[in-house]
Design a protein around this motif. Structure first.
Motif, short mmCIF file in Angstrom:
data_model
loop_
_atom_site.label_atom_id
_atom_site.label_comp_id
_atom_site.label_asym_id
_atom_site.label_seq_id
_atom_site.Cartn_x
_atom_site.Cartn_y
_atom_site.Cartn_z
N SER A 142 0.81 -1.22 0.00
CA SER A 142 0.00 0.00 0.00
C SER A 142 0.85 1.27 0.00
CB SER A 142 -0.95 0.01 1.20
OG SER A 142 -0.20 -0.03 2.41
N LEU A 143 2.14 1.16 0.33
CA LEU A 143 3.02 2.33 0.37
C LEU A 143 3.82 2.50 -0.92
CD1 LEU A 143 4.40 1.92 4.00
CD2 LEU A 143 2.50 3.35 3.22
N SER A 144 3.67 1.59 -1.85
CA SER A 144 4.48 1.57 -3.07
C SER A 144 4.48 2.89 -3.83
CB SER A 144 4.00 0.43 -3.98
OG SER A 144 4.66 0.45 -5.20
N GLU A 145 3.30 3.42 -4.11
CA GLU A 145 3.22 4.66 -4.90
C GLU A 145 3.89 5.83 -4.20
OE1 GLU A 145 -0.32 5.97 -6.90
OE2 GLU A 145 -1.02 3.89 -7.04
N ILE A 146 3.71 5.94 -2.90
CA ILE A 146 4.30 7.05 -2.15
C ILE A 146 5.82 6.92 -2.11
CG2 ILE A 146 4.40 8.17 0.11
CD1 ILE A 146 1.50 7.06 0.53
N LEU A 147 6.32 5.71 -1.89
CA LEU A 147 7.76 5.49 -1.80
C LEU A 147 8.46 5.59 -3.15
CD1 LEU A 147 7.79 2.55 0.75
CD2 LEU A 147 8.34 4.95 1.18
N GLN A 148 7.69 5.47 -4.23
CA GLN A 148 8.26 5.51 -5.59
C GLN A 148 9.08 6.78 -5.82
OE1 GLN A 148 8.11 3.03 -7.81
NE2 GLN A 148 9.34 4.17 -9.24
N MET A 149 8.69 7.88 -5.20
CA MET A 149 9.39 9.15 -5.42
C MET A 149 10.83 9.13 -4.89
SD MET A 149 7.69 11.66 -2.56
CE MET A 149 6.02 11.26 -2.99
N LEU A 150 11.17 8.14 -4.07
CA LEU A 150 12.53 8.04 -3.54
C LEU A 150 13.53 7.54 -4.58
CD1 LEU A 150 11.75 6.54 -0.03
CD2 LEU A 150 12.30 8.92 -0.60
N TRP A 151 13.03 6.91 -5.63
CA TRP A 151 13.90 6.40 -6.68
C TRP A 151 13.89 7.38 -7.85
CZ3 TRP A 151 11.45 3.27 -3.33
CH2 TRP A 151 12.24 2.29 -2.71
N GLN A 152 15.07 7.80 -8.28
CA GLN A 152 15.15 8.78 -9.35
C GLN A 152 14.86 8.16 -10.71
OE1 GLN A 152 18.92 10.69 -8.98
NE2 GLN A 152 18.24 11.97 -7.29
N GLU A 153 15.36 6.95 -10.93
CA GLU A 153 15.13 6.36 -12.24
C GLU A 153 13.73 5.80 -12.33
OE1 GLU A 153 16.65 2.95 -9.73
OE2 GLU A 153 17.32 5.00 -10.05
N GLN A 154 13.25 5.73 -13.54
CA GLN A 154 11.92 5.19 -13.78
C GLN A 154 11.96 3.67 -13.69
OE1 GLN A 154 8.87 6.64 -14.53
NE2 GLN A 154 9.86 8.52 -13.85
N ALA A 155 10.89 3.12 -13.18
CA ALA A 155 10.77 1.66 -13.19
C ALA A 155 10.71 1.22 -14.65
CB ALA A 155 9.50 1.24 -12.47
N PRO A 156 11.32 0.10 -14.97
CA PRO A 156 11.33 -0.34 -16.36
C PRO A 156 9.93 -0.67 -16.85
CG PRO A 156 12.14 -2.08 -14.93
CD PRO A 156 11.96 -0.86 -14.07
N LYS A 157 9.75 -0.42 -18.12
CA LYS A 157 8.48 -0.77 -18.76
C LYS A 157 8.72 -2.08 -19.51
CE LYS A 157 6.56 3.17 -17.68
NZ LYS A 157 5.74 3.23 -16.51
N TYR A 158 7.79 -2.98 -19.40
CA TYR A 158 7.92 -4.27 -20.05
C TYR A 158 6.91 -4.36 -21.18
CZ TYR A 158 10.60 -5.25 -15.90
OH TYR A 158 11.52 -5.19 -14.90
N SER A 159 7.37 -4.81 -22.33
CA SER A 159 6.49 -4.93 -23.47
C SER A 159 5.49 -6.06 -23.24
CB SER A 159 7.30 -5.22 -24.74
OG SER A 159 7.84 -6.53 -24.68
#
Length: 198
Positions: free
Chosen positions: A76-93
């Protein structure tokens, strides 16, 4: 063998799981940090169950995945914590996700069998990326002409998706089920080295 009281045992196990940051099995705990102590399997499992309960309502939880225990943040905290990582999460085709799903649900499976299920050719790059990511590996060769490689998922695959064993995969009955299995992938933080670049 040396004795260790419950408080010390809990501290040692908790610190070990925190430091490693990857799933650690009861067997590995007993063979490494607890090798010099007299700790039975039931005692250790009971302590791990106690730790799981203690962390249940916290921001960090102790979970049993890929045959071992690890600490991870609450979903449930994933979206909020996402801002701590500068790089984008990889997109998978879509092709990558479909290939991974076929391997996960049909393993061990050959490339030709994957192509038969998907109805299109599987790019060598997709297989390479899944292998480099550590989610898929060659587990043997099918005894037919050409001896094609047989692919299966790995413990890293289970750990990444928060599964303890393959039987924990949700049943696939339609395309929406497939999408639900992999929907969390695009929001999980990754390091650049671990990213799949397509």
């Amino acid at each position: 063998m040396a004795q260790i009281n419950d408080s010390q045992l809990k501290q040692l196990v908790e610190a070990t799981l925190f430091v490693l940051g990857k799933p650690v099995s009861v067997k590995v705990l007993r063979e490494t940090v607890l090798a010099d102590f007299s700790v039975s399997v039931p005692r250790l499992k009971s302590l791990l169950d106690e730790l799981v309960m203690e962390y249940q309502e916290r921001g960090v939880q102790l979970v049993n995945v890929a045959g071992g225990y690890r600490f991870q943040t609450r979903d449930s905290l994933s979206e909020i914590l996402q801002m701590l990582w500068q790089e984008q999460a990889p997109k998978y085709s879509r092709a990558t996700l479909e290939t991974l799903a076929v391997i996960a649900y049909q393993q061990p499976v050959t490339r030709g069998e994957i192509e038969a299920v998907r109805g299109v050719a599987v790019s060598s790059q997709i297989i390479k990326n899944l292998t480099d990511r550590g989610w898929v590996r060659v587990v043997g060769h099918k005894e037919v002409p050409g001896r094609p490689s047989l692919f299966a998922t790995t413990a890293e695959f289970l750990a990444y998706f928060g599964l303890d064993k393959l039987a924990d995969l949700p049943p696939l009955t339609d395309a929406e089920s497939l999408e639900a299995v992999f929907s969390g992938m695009k929001t999980m933080p990754e390091t650049i080295e671990e990213s799949i670049n397509e």
